[in-house]
Design a protein around this motif. Sequence first.
Motif, PDB file in Angstrom:
ATOM      1  N   TYR A  33      -5.027  10.345   4.748  1.00 58.64           N
ATOM      2  CA  TYR A  33      -5.209   8.907   4.677  1.00 58.64           C
ATOM      3  C   TYR A  33      -4.975   8.302   6.061  1.00 58.64           C
ATOM      4  O   TYR A  33      -5.409   7.196   6.352  1.00 58.64           O
ATOM      5  CB  TYR A  33      -4.276   8.258   3.644  1.00 58.64           C
ATOM      6  CG  TYR A  33      -2.797   8.551   3.831  1.00 58.64           C
ATOM      7  CD1 TYR A  33      -2.063   7.950   4.839  1.00 58.64           C
ATOM      8  CD2 TYR A  33      -2.152   9.426   2.977  1.00 58.64           C
ATOM      9  CE1 TYR A  33      -0.717   8.225   5.010  1.00 58.64           C
ATOM     10  CE2 TYR A  33      -0.799   9.703   3.136  1.00 58.64           C
ATOM     11  CZ  TYR A  33      -0.085   9.100   4.147  1.00 58.64           C
ATOM     12  OH  TYR A  33       1.251   9.379   4.318  1.00 58.64           O
ATOM     13  N   TYR A  52      -5.210   0.072  -5.206  1.00 65.43           N
ATOM     14  CA  TYR A  52      -4.161   0.770  -4.470  1.00 65.43           C
ATOM     15  C   TYR A  52      -4.761   1.278  -3.164  1.00 65.43           C
ATOM     16  O   TYR A  52      -5.545   2.223  -3.148  1.00 65.43           O
ATOM     17  CB  TYR A  52      -3.600   1.919  -5.310  1.00 65.43           C
ATOM     18  CG  TYR A  52      -2.474   1.483  -6.217  1.00 65.43           C
ATOM     19  CD1 TYR A  52      -1.150   1.799  -5.916  1.00 65.43           C
ATOM     20  CD2 TYR A  52      -2.718   0.728  -7.354  1.00 65.43           C
ATOM     21  CE1 TYR A  52      -0.107   1.385  -6.737  1.00 65.43           C
ATOM     22  CE2 TYR A  52      -1.685   0.302  -8.178  1.00 65.43           C
ATOM     23  CZ  TYR A  52      -0.381   0.637  -7.854  1.00 65.43           C
ATOM     24  OH  TYR A  52       0.649   0.211  -8.654  1.00 65.43           O
ATOM     25  N   HIS A  53      -4.422   0.599  -2.066  1.00 66.20           N
ATOM     26  CA  HIS A  53      -4.941   0.954  -0.741  1.00 66.20           C
ATOM     27  C   HIS A  53      -3.916   1.786   0.019  1.00 66.20           C
ATOM     28  O   HIS A  53      -2.731   1.452   0.046  1.00 66.20           O
ATOM     29  CB  HIS A  53      -5.220  -0.300   0.088  1.00 66.20           C
ATOM     30  CG  HIS A  53      -6.338  -1.148  -0.422  1.00 66.20           C
ATOM     31  ND1 HIS A  53      -6.135  -2.279  -1.164  1.00 66.20           N
ATOM     32  CD2 HIS A  53      -7.681  -1.034  -0.269  1.00 66.20           C
ATOM     33  CE1 HIS A  53      -7.302  -2.833  -1.451  1.00 66.20           C
ATOM     34  NE2 HIS A  53      -8.259  -2.098  -0.922  1.00 66.20           N
ATOM     35  N   MET A  54      -4.375   2.846   0.650  1.00 68.75           N
ATOM     36  CA  MET A  54      -3.586   3.593   1.613  1.00 68.75           C
ATOM     37  C   MET A  54      -4.228   3.352   2.980  1.00 68.75           C
ATOM     38  O   MET A  54      -5.293   3.867   3.288  1.00 68.75           O
ATOM     39  CB  MET A  54      -3.552   5.087   1.270  1.00 68.75           C
ATOM     40  CG  MET A  54      -2.474   5.453   0.257  1.00 68.75           C
ATOM     41  SD  MET A  54      -2.518   4.541  -1.319  1.00 68.75           S
ATOM     42  CE  MET A  54      -3.893   5.343  -2.160  1.00 68.75           C
ATOM     43  N   ILE A  77       3.047   7.271   4.058  1.00 68.67           N
ATOM     44  CA  ILE A  77       3.064   6.339   2.929  1.00 68.67           C
ATOM     45  C   ILE A  77       3.790   6.993   1.762  1.00 68.67           C
ATOM     46  O   ILE A  77       3.503   8.132   1.379  1.00 68.67           O
ATOM     47  CB  ILE A  77       1.632   5.929   2.536  1.00 68.67           C
ATOM     48  CG1 ILE A  77       0.940   5.249   3.725  1.00 68.67           C
ATOM     49  CG2 ILE A  77       1.645   5.008   1.324  1.00 68.67           C
ATOM     50  CD1 ILE A  77      -0.487   4.808   3.455  1.00 68.67           C
ATOM     51  N   SER A 136       3.086  -4.331   2.080  1.00 72.71           N
ATOM     52  CA  SER A 136       3.261  -2.890   1.860  1.00 72.71           C
ATOM     53  C   SER A 136       4.341  -2.269   2.739  1.00 72.71           C
ATOM     54  O   SER A 136       4.362  -1.050   2.915  1.00 72.71           O
ATOM     55  CB  SER A 136       1.925  -2.166   2.094  1.00 72.71           C
ATOM     56  OG  SER A 136       1.395  -2.462   3.367  1.00 72.71           O
ATOM     57  N   HIS A 154       6.656   2.467   4.331  1.00 72.12           N
ATOM     58  CA  HIS A 154       5.272   2.093   4.060  1.00 72.12           C
ATOM     59  C   HIS A 154       4.912   2.556   2.654  1.00 72.12           C
ATOM     60  O   HIS A 154       4.937   3.742   2.340  1.00 72.12           O
ATOM     61  CB  HIS A 154       4.342   2.737   5.090  1.00 72.12           C
ATOM     62  CG  HIS A 154       3.041   2.040   5.256  1.00 72.12           C
ATOM     63  ND1 HIS A 154       2.389   1.934   6.465  1.00 72.12           N
ATOM     64  CD2 HIS A 154       2.248   1.395   4.364  1.00 72.12           C
ATOM     65  CE1 HIS A 154       1.254   1.275   6.312  1.00 72.12           C
ATOM     66  NE2 HIS A 154       1.144   0.943   5.036  1.00 72.12           N
ATOM     67  N   PRO A 162       2.059   1.859  -0.867  1.00 72.42           N
ATOM     68  CA  PRO A 162       0.663   1.456  -1.040  1.00 72.42           C
ATOM     69  C   PRO A 162       0.501  -0.061  -0.967  1.00 72.42           C
ATOM     70  O   PRO A 162       1.382  -0.817  -1.378  1.00 72.42           O
ATOM     71  CB  PRO A 162       0.329   1.984  -2.441  1.00 72.42           C
ATOM     72  CG  PRO A 162       1.257   3.134  -2.644  1.00 72.42           C
ATOM     73  CD  PRO A 162       2.531   2.731  -1.963  1.00 72.42           C
ATOM     74  N   GLN A 186       2.843   9.659  -5.806  1.00 69.97           N
ATOM     75  CA  GLN A 186       2.770  10.344  -4.509  1.00 69.97           C
ATOM     76  C   GLN A 186       1.565  11.264  -4.440  1.00 69.97           C
ATOM     77  O   GLN A 186       0.913  11.385  -3.402  1.00 69.97           O
ATOM     78  CB  GLN A 186       4.059  11.136  -4.256  1.00 69.97           C
ATOM     79  CG  GLN A 186       4.217  11.582  -2.802  1.00 69.97           C
ATOM     80  CD  GLN A 186       4.331  10.399  -1.842  1.00 69.97           C
ATOM     81  OE1 GLN A 186       5.167   9.521  -2.023  1.00 69.97           O
ATOM     82  NE2 GLN A 186       3.466  10.368  -0.817  1.00 69.97           N
ATOM     83  N   ILE A 234      -1.356   9.042  -3.678  1.00 70.48           N
ATOM     84  CA  ILE A 234      -1.322   8.660  -2.270  1.00 70.48           C
ATOM     85  C   ILE A 234      -1.849   9.786  -1.386  1.00 70.48           C
ATOM     86  O   ILE A 234      -2.667   9.569  -0.483  1.00 70.48           O
ATOM     87  CB  ILE A 234       0.111   8.292  -1.856  1.00 70.48           C
ATOM     88  CG1 ILE A 234       0.570   7.015  -2.554  1.00 70.48           C
ATOM     89  CG2 ILE A 234       0.227   8.140  -0.341  1.00 70.48           C
ATOM     90  CD1 ILE A 234       2.048   6.732  -2.415  1.00 70.48           C
ATOM     91  N   ASP A 235      -1.405  10.993  -1.646  1.00 70.60           N
ATOM     92  CA  ASP A 235      -1.695  12.130  -0.768  1.00 70.60           C
ATOM     93  C   ASP A 235      -3.053  12.770  -1.009  1.00 70.60           C
ATOM     94  O   ASP A 235      -3.603  13.394  -0.096  1.00 70.60           O
ATOM     95  CB  ASP A 235      -0.618  13.207  -0.941  1.00 70.60           C
ATOM     96  CG  ASP A 235       0.749  12.757  -0.463  1.00 70.60           C
ATOM     97  OD1 ASP A 235       0.810  11.824   0.363  1.00 70.60           O
ATOM     98  OD2 ASP A 235       1.760  13.322  -0.927  1.00 70.60           O
ATOM     99  N   ASP A 248      -8.940   9.672  -3.195  1.00 71.77           N
ATOM    100  CA  ASP A 248      -9.757   8.630  -2.587  1.00 71.77           C
ATOM    101  C   ASP A 248     -10.994   8.412  -3.445  1.00 71.77           C
ATOM    102  O   ASP A 248     -12.124   8.464  -2.970  1.00 71.77           O
ATOM    103  CB  ASP A 248     -10.149   9.027  -1.156  1.00 71.77           C
ATOM    104  CG  ASP A 248     -10.829   7.892  -0.380  1.00 71.77           C
ATOM    105  OD1 ASP A 248     -10.607   6.719  -0.750  1.00 71.77           O
ATOM    106  OD2 ASP A 248     -11.577   8.180   0.567  1.00 71.77           O
TER     107      ASP A 248
END
Length: 499
Positions: A21, A117-119, A126, A218, A252, A254, A314, A317-318, A321
């Motif tokens: 990300y 939910y933006h990373m 994050i 965030s 940091h 999301p 998590q 997040i990882d 997309d």
Amino acid sequence: MKHGSMVALSALAGSAAAFKYNDALTFSVMQFTGTEIRKARDDPIVNFGQTSSHVHQIMGGSGFSRTSTGADLLKSECTNARVAGDMSNYWFPAMFFKDPVTGQLESVPISYVNVYYHMDKTTDTIKAFPAGLSILVGDPTRRTAPEGGYTTNLDPSQGPVGNVRWTCPRSSYEPPSWPLDSDGTNAGMGEGNNGIGFPFMDCDGYASPLRGDIHFPSCYKPDVGLTDYKNNMAYPTSDGNGNLNCAKGEIHVPRMLLEVYFETSSVVPGKGFQDRWDHSTGKGPQPFLLSNGDTTGYGWHADFMAGWDEDVLQNIIDNCDVRHEGTHTCPGVTPNTATCTIKTLVDEDVDGPFSKLPGNNLLTGYGDKVQNGGGSSPSASSSASSAPSSSSSVSSVAPSSAAPSSAAPSSAPSSSSSSSQDFPYYPTKVVQNDAKPATTFEVVKSSSAVQDQPKIAAVDVVVQTVWHTVTVTADHSAESSEAAHVRRHVHGHRGNRHL
């Protein structure tokens, strides 16, 4: 309680290094299986243990209550988030329509809700929200245009942050949605389909009525704490190389964008309000208002309390997309297809039609001074003393200057009676119970996958209620695949509207 597949997460962990990300913005959309799980004057962040001054619509986990904490949310028996591991709560003020003929107030239904939910592209790592993190964005007392007027800027190093907006998709922008010469004093300000304050035109973009947007910060400040919602968050700033980074010592998390679609306009016969007011000139006034009495739209706001299974978030997040396909389609995520509702402590009409808002909130407009989000100060209940000591959530969000004394309606009920101390507002009827009731749940499970951007049809629910017991019905109807396709098509976003 872990809702994600640990086997799947373990398998993904080995490939996480290939997913960056940090190299570019990644995101996915949290969708919901229905509309609110509760509609009531509850707000455990601002009014812990008390009756809130105005009505909120609450999404997410069934652990929500007037005294809920992160630990309570993690014990939720159901959620209407489409990811099984999200027991968080998201809430915002209800919207009403004031009939120009009768003057009566009527609830405006939700069409649907999304949370992006933006990373961000960043040199930070994050991290998942810690359970119990409490955030409020927007000012319920605002009736004047924010500093800087209308802006889409979210970087505080570049000027005022425009984190509260309205979106009004239309079939034609002639006349414009907001008066072109508006300085924000007597009308909102905007361009195209985005602005601040309510637009003066009908938002008739097919399947996309008037939408309230909230852009959450965030950067979490752990030294401030989870519950200090006034001071514990900040927006990231640019490092000059395309990265959005948090300050030293901040975590940091999301970056969320909450979208609430209100059914102000509809092509479905008998729905929407477009035929009940004159929007032909674009010069106002418009008939919509928020539950805090705000007729300007400047007081739009939203709250969030984190109740994520941190391993599941998590992983998203990882490794995820999927963008508009929905967070529930992320690898390693368990989708949730059940709807979820929780009952309220108070038997109160929150939909109308009625002549006064719940909480006796006066209707306030451009330039008016208000306090407590627009209503009378809530009286503390006996449970208020149990608020976390590190929280400022029982403090008023009012500005230091009080509203004029004339703002208090002479007919407002007295809160001095001990028998109604916790529910002193019009039009409330107290539920008589021998003891403080435990929350009861009604869970409706679907026999098939819920369509994208769900709009749940009417359900014949047969429920046998057992105290503090989950009850399950057999089925509900999801909107047709054609309707879902239309919503996906119309919901396509142009430019960097979500950035």
